[in-house]
Design a protein around this motif. Structure first.
Motif, PDB file in Angstrom:
ATOM      1  N   GLN A   1       0.818  -1.201   0.000  1.00 48.58           N
ATOM      2  CA  GLN A   1       0.000   0.000   0.000  1.00 48.58           C
ATOM      3  C   GLN A   1       0.857   1.258   0.000  1.00 48.58           C
TER       4      GLN A   1
ATOM      5  N   SER B   1       0.625   4.244  -2.648  1.00 45.94           N
ATOM      6  CA  SER B   1       0.417   5.636  -2.214  1.00 45.94           C
ATOM      7  C   SER B   1       1.548   6.528  -2.683  1.00 45.94           C
TER       8      SER B   1
ATOM      9  N   ASP C   1      -1.440  10.748   2.407  1.00 41.44           N
ATOM     10  CA  ASP C   1      -1.665   9.309   2.230  1.00 41.44           C
ATOM     11  C   ASP C   1      -0.359   8.533   2.350  1.00 41.44           C
TER      12      ASP C   1
ATOM     13  N   TYR D   1      -9.442   2.106  -3.819  1.00 40.34           N
ATOM     14  CA  TYR D   1      -8.362   3.105  -3.747  1.00 40.34           C
ATOM     15  C   TYR D   1      -7.634   3.202  -5.073  1.00 40.34           C
TER      16      TYR D   1
ATOM     17  N   ASN E   1      -7.188   6.330   1.359  1.00 37.44           N
ATOM     18  CA  ASN E   1      -6.101   5.561   1.973  1.00 37.44           C
ATOM     19  C   ASN E   1      -6.485   5.094   3.374  1.00 37.44           C
TER      20      ASN E   1
END
Length: 435
Positions: free
Chosen positions: A165, A169, A182, A383, A390
């Motif tokens: 993730q 991001s 984020d 997302y 986020n």
């Protein structure tokens, strides 16, 4: 050159082989068996049993005759006189051999022998009790270790998801699709996940060392404990569990034996009420020299035999009050036994209820984990499609990790409760199989 290469390959192969052979792999059953052989508390209980066996032999030997000897020298200040004539010597040596056979001791010898037999049986029951407690302790630690191992795996998976993730991001931030917040939130969660993983690994190592200790091994021993958390139905009813506890619990057996020992003490307290009867045989040699060869005033040897009785029939109530004290001790131990029965029933009921609760928690945790995984998958998809936040992804990931931990905890609690139930019933179940 070829010889050197072959030698180097052989050395490397041996090193890898030795490292593989050095790690010992144990299942729960094997761990229990090793603990029962090597744990110091078990060895101490077995030494106590050996000591009680010698006590029985000692008490039995007291029924036989006792042999003793006495040797002495007496010097008089002047020769004994009788009617103006010398009647004895100045130097007197005497050697006496005695054989004493008790005939009646007021039930002292018999009761003492019976008491030592009971103490030996109690020592054997103590071994059963210590072994049972050790089995439950090993199983409890083993299952905690399996839970900690699953938590480590869950923490590693969580860290992988959070790092993934973080990459997404960061990529979105670099192209201007997402704010820097984020990326920073993802970095914070990655750092927290790394700390949680380190804590989980430390807990696993601690439990591994604790389990080594219970098995009588060094805390640094290289042991791999093999197993997995699982669910299996408990086939027994509460009534069956309570009945088994009354039959098999060694601590209840020990308490009953304590009551019987107290009753023997009561009999021993009444021994002074009875006379003590015994027979003696004496062989005597005397003389004026150390070799007791006799003399003008000494008979070289003589013997005599006698039967005697000694009876102390009044001691101002000492025996009476001692017997009453022993009688109250019997009553006290009887009440303690009843209290122990109640405690045993409570332990069985408590473990039984914990099993039922953990069983329901397992079902709920499995459903919750399925939902959490689906929620995380959808949050990531939203997302990446720029329709989710986020925060939604991180929350869903945290809930999935929590759901995994809840399932591991429920499975571990279930099996540990089963181990406690068998322990509360006084039954050994090294593999936690249905019995």
């Amino acid at each position: 050159m070829k010889i050197w290469k072959c030698s180097l390959c052989l050395i490397v192969f041996c090193l890898f082989s030795f490292s593989a052979w050095g790690a010992e792999t144990l299942t729960m059953r094997e761990a229990v068996e090793i603990g029962l052989k090597s744990n110091p508390s078990i060895l101490a209980a077995r030494e106590a049993l050996s000591a009680s066996d010698y006590a029985v032999k000692s008490a039995k030997a007291a029924f036989g005759p006792a042999l003793s000897t006495q040797y002495g020298y007496t010097r008089l200040d002047e020769r004994p006189q009788s009617l103006g004539f010398t009647a004895g010597a100045l130097d007197n040596w005497e050697l006496v051999f005695n054989v004493h056979q008790p005939l009646f001791t007021g039930f002292n010898l018999l009761t003492t022998h019976e008491k030592t037999i009971l103490q030996k049986e109690q020592a054997a029951s103590q071994i059963d009790n210590v072994e049972l407690q050790l089995i439950v302790a090993i199983q409890d630690t083993f299952l905690r270790l399996l839970q900690a191992r699953e938590n480590v795996r869950s923490a590693e998976d969580s860290l992988v998801r959070l790092r993934s993730q973080l990459k997404v991001s960061t990529a979105f931030y670099e192209v201007g699709l997402r704010p820097k917040l984020d990326m920073l939130q993802a970095e914070v969660d990655v750092a927290n996940a790394e700390q949680l993983m380190l804590s989980a690994k430390n807990n696993e190592a601690t439990l591994n060392a604790q389990l080594n200790t219970l098995l009588g091994k060094s805390v640094e021993a290289d042991v791999e404990y093999a197993g997995e958390l699982r669910y299996f139905p408990m086939p027994l009813t509460l009534e069956e569990c309570l009945a088994r506890a009354g039959q098999h619990r060694p601590d209840l057996r020990i308490a009953r034996q304590s009551v019987m020992l107290a009753e023997k003490d009561k009999v021993l307290a009444a021994v002074p009420y009875y006379p003590q009867v015994g027979a003696d045989f004496n062989y005597v040699r005397a003389g004026e020299d150390p070799l007791v060869h006799g003399g003008d005033y000494h008979t070289p040897s003589q013997w005599n035999a006698q039967v005697g009785m000694k009876w102390t029939f009044f001691e101002w109530g000492k025996t009476y009050y001692g017997e009453k004290q022993a009688e109250k001790n019997v009553s006290r131990l009887g009440q303690e036994y009843l209290n122990l029965e109640n405690d045993a029933a409570f332990e069985v009921k408590k473990s039984f209820l914990q099993i039922e609760t953990a069983e329901k928690r397992i079902s709920a945790a499995r459903q919750g984990l399925i939902a959490a995984k689906e929620s995380y998958r959808m949050a990531v998809a939203r997302y990446e499609a720029q329709v989710g936040t986020n925060t939604d992804v991180l929350d869903a990931q945290a809930k999935q990790t929590l759901s995994e931990a809840s399932l591991h905890e429920a499975l571990s609690d279930y099996e540990r409760s089963v181990a406690e139930l068998y322990g509360a019933m006084g039954q050994r179940n090294p593999e936690l199989l249905a019995q």
